[in-house]
Design an enzyme around this catalytic site. Sequence first.
Site, mmCIF file in Angstrom:
data_model
loop_
_atom_site.group_PDB
_atom_site.id
_atom_site.type_symbol
_atom_site.label_atom_id
_atom_site.label_comp_id
_atom_site.label_asym_id
_atom_site.label_seq_id
_atom_site.Cartn_x
_atom_site.Cartn_y
_atom_site.Cartn_z
ATOM 1 N N THR A 144 0.866 -1.176 0.000
ATOM 2 C CA THR A 144 0.000 0.000 0.000
ATOM 3 C C THR A 144 0.898 1.220 0.000
ATOM 4 O OG1 THR A 144 -1.678 -1.176 1.299
ATOM 5 C CG2 THR A 144 -1.804 1.217 1.312
ATOM 6 N N GLY A 176 -4.684 -6.114 5.636
ATOM 7 C CA GLY A 176 -5.817 -5.238 5.886
ATOM 8 C C GLY A 176 -6.901 -5.789 6.770
ATOM 9 N N ARG A 201 -12.859 -8.233 -2.888
ATOM 10 C CA ARG A 201 -12.274 -8.024 -1.565
ATOM 11 C C ARG A 201 -11.856 -6.568 -1.404
ATOM 12 N NH1 ARG A 201 -6.949 -6.218 0.461
ATOM 13 N NH2 ARG A 201 -6.742 -7.057 2.575
ATOM 14 N N VAL A 202 -12.164 -5.999 -0.255
ATOM 15 C CA VAL A 202 -11.764 -4.635 0.081
ATOM 16 C C VAL A 202 -10.951 -4.691 1.368
ATOM 17 C CG1 VAL A 202 -12.543 -2.319 0.693
ATOM 18 C CG2 VAL A 202 -13.790 -3.641 -1.021
ATOM 19 N N GLY A 203 -9.806 -4.043 1.355
ATOM 20 C CA GLY A 203 -8.954 -4.019 2.530
ATOM 21 C C GLY A 203 -9.192 -2.805 3.401
ATOM 22 N N ASP A 204 -8.188 -2.467 4.196
ATOM 23 C CA ASP A 204 -8.359 -1.393 5.177
ATOM 24 C C ASP A 204 -8.156 -0.004 4.598
ATOM 25 O OD1 ASP A 204 -5.552 -2.205 4.952
ATOM 26 O OD2 ASP A 204 -5.168 -0.719 6.507
ATOM 27 N N THR A 238 -0.403 0.332 6.286
ATOM 28 C CA THR A 238 -0.082 -0.637 5.245
ATOM 29 C C THR A 238 0.136 -1.995 5.886
ATOM 30 O OG1 THR A 238 1.520 -1.291 3.539
ATOM 31 C CG2 THR A 238 2.357 0.064 5.353
ATOM 32 N N GLY A 239 -0.373 -3.042 5.268
ATOM 33 C CA GLY A 239 -0.185 -4.375 5.838
ATOM 34 C C GLY A 239 -1.351 -5.280 5.535
#
Length: 324
Positions: A181, A235, A209-212, A232-233
């Site tokens: 990210t 999520g 899929r949706v991350g953070d 970042t990481g």
Amino acid sequence: MTDARNSFVLAIHGGAGTIDPSRMTPERETAYHAGLRAALTAGYAVLADGGAALDAVTAAVMSLEDNPLFNAGRGAVFNADGRQEMDAAVMDGRDRSAGAVAGVLGPRNPVLAARAVMERSDHVLLIGEGAMAFCRDQKIPLAEDASYFFTPERWAALQSELERRRSGQADDGDQARKHGTVGAVAQDRNGNLAAATSTGGMTAKRPGRVGDSPVIGAGTYADNATCAVSATGHGEFFIRYAVAHEIAARMRWAGHGLDEAAHAVVVDTLGPIGGSGGLVAVDHRGSMSLPFNCSGMYRGFVRADGVTHTAIYREVYRALGIGA
């Protein structure tokens, strides 16, 4: 305490994970540092000219999105169907205005799409085809076709991950290879804070899929009263633990300093449960923290003196008074 009217700060990240020095050629390492410096320079130009923190983080993230080394915009990773789906968010610490997009393919700079949602709609988060229709209506610059975002390295990473799954091989734990990210946080001369984050997500992720990154309070947050955070990481962990907001809450309600709060969340809370990653944060006093719980995080910062600092591995900034 330094007078905010005569000072400013910008911190950025370009992804975190198991970054193995043995797999990093000198040429590639040099290129990463150059990419980080270019983003810092873009944001610094805004702040040095008296510009707003929101404009600075936007400029810095756009620079990273344009660089195919980083997993955002051009160079984003591919999902399991061989398609790129990108997420981005911005937040203004002055009034907690925020905008985000998720699952988009088309905007050359997804961060501009997120900012348009914040400034030109009544919403915070738009996804998929609805987000793309909004981008077209608002004349957000779009790539002519998906080939603009394609890079051979990201395609090869997808094929490698799909083959690993087909063969039943164990995961090698290389989080940096699978996801990343970019993001930026800033305090401007007026003391205002802002954050921006952009990502292609995880290699071979399930479509949809949706991350953070576009989740306000998870991967992106800014509030002048406390701090601005871009994460970042992995999520899923950052969403479950509302990481960015948790840091602000510890500052607001527990009286923690920025570095104390950020370290407690990233290292003490996420680390033991496998939530690999890190973040960059700046508080309302202009202090910074850049913690991570893995072997490396592409990161950097610049203050009003114009000297850019970039790092990948566990170089420590303590001599400069910065939590790392």
